[in-house]
Design a protein around this motif. Structure first.
Motif, PDB file in Angstrom:
ATOM      1  N   ILE A   1      54.141  76.744   0.302  1.00  0.00           N
ATOM      2  CA  ILE A   1      52.736  76.457   0.934  1.00  0.00           C
ATOM      3  C   ILE A   1      52.922  74.838   1.616  1.00  0.00           C
ATOM      4  O   ILE A   1      53.825  74.314   0.974  1.00  0.00           O
ATOM      5  N   GLU A   2      52.629  75.095   2.862  1.00  0.00           N
ATOM      6  CA  GLU A   2      52.725  73.699   3.298  1.00  0.00           C
ATOM      7  C   GLU A   2      51.516  72.936   3.820  1.00  0.00           C
ATOM      8  O   GLU A   2      50.489  73.694   4.285  1.00  0.00           O
ATOM      9  N   TYR A   3      51.635  71.745   3.673  1.00  0.00           N
ATOM     10  CA  TYR A   3      50.715  70.876   3.795  1.00  0.00           C
ATOM     11  C   TYR A   3      50.781  70.072   4.918  1.00  0.00           C
ATOM     12  O   TYR A   3      51.535  68.923   4.893  1.00  0.00           O
ATOM     13  N   SER A   4      50.504  70.301   6.323  1.00  0.00           N
ATOM     14  CA  SER A   4      50.730  69.474   7.333  1.00  0.00           C
ATOM     15  C   SER A   4      49.544  68.445   7.512  1.00  0.00           C
ATOM     16  O   SER A   4      48.506  68.707   7.572  1.00  0.00           O
ATOM     17  N   ILE A   5      50.149  67.207   7.043  1.00  0.00           N
ATOM     18  CA  ILE A   5      48.966  66.161   6.925  1.00  0.00           C
ATOM     19  C   ILE A   5      49.272  65.166   8.111  1.00  0.00           C
ATOM     20  O   ILE A   5      48.825  63.924   7.986  1.00  0.00           O
ATOM     21  N   ASP A   6      49.492  65.327   8.946  1.00  0.00           N
ATOM     22  CA  ASP A   6      49.682  64.564  10.462  1.00  0.00           C
ATOM     23  C   ASP A   6      48.494  63.760  10.578  1.00  0.00           C
ATOM     24  O   ASP A   6      47.299  64.235  10.813  1.00  0.00           O
ATOM     25  N   GLY A   7      48.605  62.452  10.345  1.00  0.00           N
ATOM     26  CA  GLY A   7      47.309  61.432  10.572  1.00  0.00           C
ATOM     27  C   GLY A   7      46.359  61.405   9.648  1.00  0.00           C
ATOM     28  O   GLY A   7      45.349  60.887   9.874  1.00  0.00           O
ATOM     29  N   ASP A   8      46.528  62.372   8.732  1.00  0.00           N
ATOM     30  CA  ASP A   8      45.464  62.302   7.640  1.00  0.00           C
ATOM     31  C   ASP A   8      45.471  61.659   6.483  1.00  0.00           C
ATOM     32  O   ASP A   8      46.176  61.933   5.489  1.00  0.00           O
ATOM     33  N   GLU A   9      45.144  60.260   6.572  1.00  0.00           N
ATOM     34  CA  GLU A   9      45.349  59.345   5.560  1.00  0.00           C
ATOM     35  C   GLU A   9      44.820  59.609   4.145  1.00  0.00           C
ATOM     36  O   GLU A   9      45.561  59.711   3.185  1.00  0.00           O
ATOM     37  N   ALA A  10      43.584  60.516   3.948  1.00  0.00           N
ATOM     38  CA  ALA A  10      43.238  61.127   2.736  1.00  0.00           C
ATOM     39  C   ALA A  10      44.200  61.716   2.119  1.00  0.00           C
ATOM     40  O   ALA A  10      44.552  61.736   0.967  1.00  0.00           O
ATOM     41  N   ALA A  11      44.832  62.969   2.892  1.00  0.00           N
ATOM     42  CA  ALA A  11      45.517  63.734   2.445  1.00  0.00           C
ATOM     43  C   ALA A  11      47.058  63.061   1.915  1.00  0.00           C
ATOM     44  O   ALA A  11      47.557  63.509   1.087  1.00  0.00           O
ATOM     45  N   ARG A  12      47.219  62.271   2.757  1.00  0.00           N
ATOM     46  CA  ARG A  12      48.550  61.406   2.594  1.00  0.00           C
ATOM     47  C   ARG A  12      48.436  60.495   1.069  1.00  0.00           C
ATOM     48  O   ARG A  12      49.373  60.619   0.358  1.00  0.00           O
ATOM     49  N   SER A  13      47.267  60.007   1.014  1.00  0.00           N
ATOM     50  CA  SER A  13      46.913  59.352  -0.280  1.00  0.00           C
ATOM     51  C   SER A  13      46.974  60.304  -1.578  1.00  0.00           C
ATOM     52  O   SER A  13      47.714  60.010  -2.673  1.00  0.00           O
ATOM     53  N   GLN A  14      46.385  61.510  -1.472  1.00  0.00           N
ATOM     54  CA  GLN A  14      46.470  62.550  -2.425  1.00  0.00           C
ATOM     55  C   GLN A  14      47.937  62.978  -2.588  1.00  0.00           C
ATOM     56  O   GLN A  14      48.254  63.108  -3.923  1.00  0.00           O
ATOM     57  N   MET A  15      48.684  62.977  -1.550  1.00  0.00           N
ATOM     58  CA  MET A  15      49.901  63.266  -1.846  1.00  0.00           C
ATOM     59  C   MET A  15      50.650  62.294  -2.635  1.00  0.00           C
ATOM     60  O   MET A  15      51.595  62.497  -3.748  1.00  0.00           O
ATOM     61  N   ALA A  16      50.568  61.061  -2.263  1.00  0.00           N
ATOM     62  CA  ALA A  16      51.249  60.098  -2.758  1.00  0.00           C
ATOM     63  C   ALA A  16      51.034  59.914  -4.385  1.00  0.00           C
ATOM     64  O   ALA A  16      51.755  59.594  -5.342  1.00  0.00           O
ATOM     65  N   GLU A  17      49.620  60.267  -4.506  1.00  0.00           N
ATOM     66  CA  GLU A  17      49.416  60.253  -6.163  1.00  0.00           C
ATOM     67  C   GLU A  17      50.081  61.275  -6.925  1.00  0.00           C
ATOM     68  O   GLU A  17      50.530  60.945  -7.950  1.00  0.00           O
ATOM     69  N   ARG A  18      50.184  62.477  -6.385  1.00  0.00           N
ATOM     70  CA  ARG A  18      50.861  63.513  -6.851  1.00  0.00           C
ATOM     71  C   ARG A  18      52.390  63.033  -7.054  1.00  0.00           C
ATOM     72  O   ARG A  18      53.052  63.655  -8.049  1.00  0.00           O
ATOM     73  N   ALA A  19      52.957  62.249  -5.973  1.00  0.00           N
ATOM     74  CA  ALA A  19      54.401  62.024  -5.818  1.00  0.00           C
ATOM     75  C   ALA A  19      54.874  60.766  -6.565  1.00  0.00           C
ATOM     76  O   ALA A  19      55.740  60.013  -6.095  1.00  0.00           O
ATOM     77  N   LYS A  20      53.861  60.300  -7.420  1.00  0.00           N
ATOM     78  CA  LYS A  20      54.366  59.106  -8.392  1.00  0.00           C
ATOM     79  C   LYS A  20      54.647  57.972  -7.076  1.00  0.00           C
ATOM     80  O   LYS A  20      55.384  57.063  -7.608  1.00  0.00           O
ATOM     81  N   GLY A  21      53.590  57.766  -6.158  1.00  0.00           N
ATOM     82  CA  GLY A  21      53.561  56.686  -5.379  1.00  0.00           C
ATOM     83  C   GLY A  21      54.296  56.946  -4.039  1.00  0.00           C
ATOM     84  O   GLY A  21      54.413  56.003  -3.384  1.00  0.00           O
ATOM     85  N   SER A  22      55.157  58.128  -3.975  1.00  0.00           N
ATOM     86  CA  SER A  22      55.981  58.071  -2.862  1.00  0.00           C
ATOM     87  C   SER A  22      54.985  58.433  -1.625  1.00  0.00           C
ATOM     88  O   SER A  22      54.338  59.339  -1.757  1.00  0.00           O
ATOM     89  N   ARG A  23      55.154  57.931  -0.489  1.00  0.00           N
ATOM     90  CA  ARG A  23      54.376  58.080   0.779  1.00  0.00           C
ATOM     91  C   ARG A  23      55.331  58.587   1.704  1.00  0.00           C
ATOM     92  O   ARG A  23      54.712  58.904   2.828  1.00  0.00           O
TER      93      ARG A  23
END
Length: 85
Positions: A31-53
């Motif tokens: 499953i690919e989440y293409s988050i180009d320019g979507d800061e909200a999605a990037r923040s959600q990703m970072a939360e799942r990834a233990k802070g990695s952005r």
């Protein structure tokens, strides 16, 4: 059991393309989440990834694997295939 593989990407990111290529070579659906320019999605990703952005961020069966270098290191060590069964 089919593994649940998720990858957060930017469409033109060379590291994202390289990580997806490895998964495709192994015949793994993901499953690919293409988050180009979507800061909200990037923040959600970072939360799942233990802070990695940085991108990509890869998850296998909800376990955080890390990025492109991490998945390739697992492959080189022979540790990726056991995660994909």
């Amino acid at each position: 059991m089919t593994p649940k593989v998720e990858i957060y990407t930017w469409r033109t990111c060379p590291f994202c393309l390289r990580a997806k290529s490895l998964l495709k070579q192994k015949g793994i659906d993901f499953i690919e989440y293409s988050i180009d320019g979507d800061e909200a999605a990037r923040s959600q990703m970072a939360e799942r990834a233990k802070g990695s952005r940085s991108l990509p961020q890869i998850f296998i069966n909800d376990q955080h694997i890390g990025g492109c270098d991490d998945i390739h290191a697992l492959e080189a060590q022979g540790k990726l295939d056991p995660l994909l069964v």
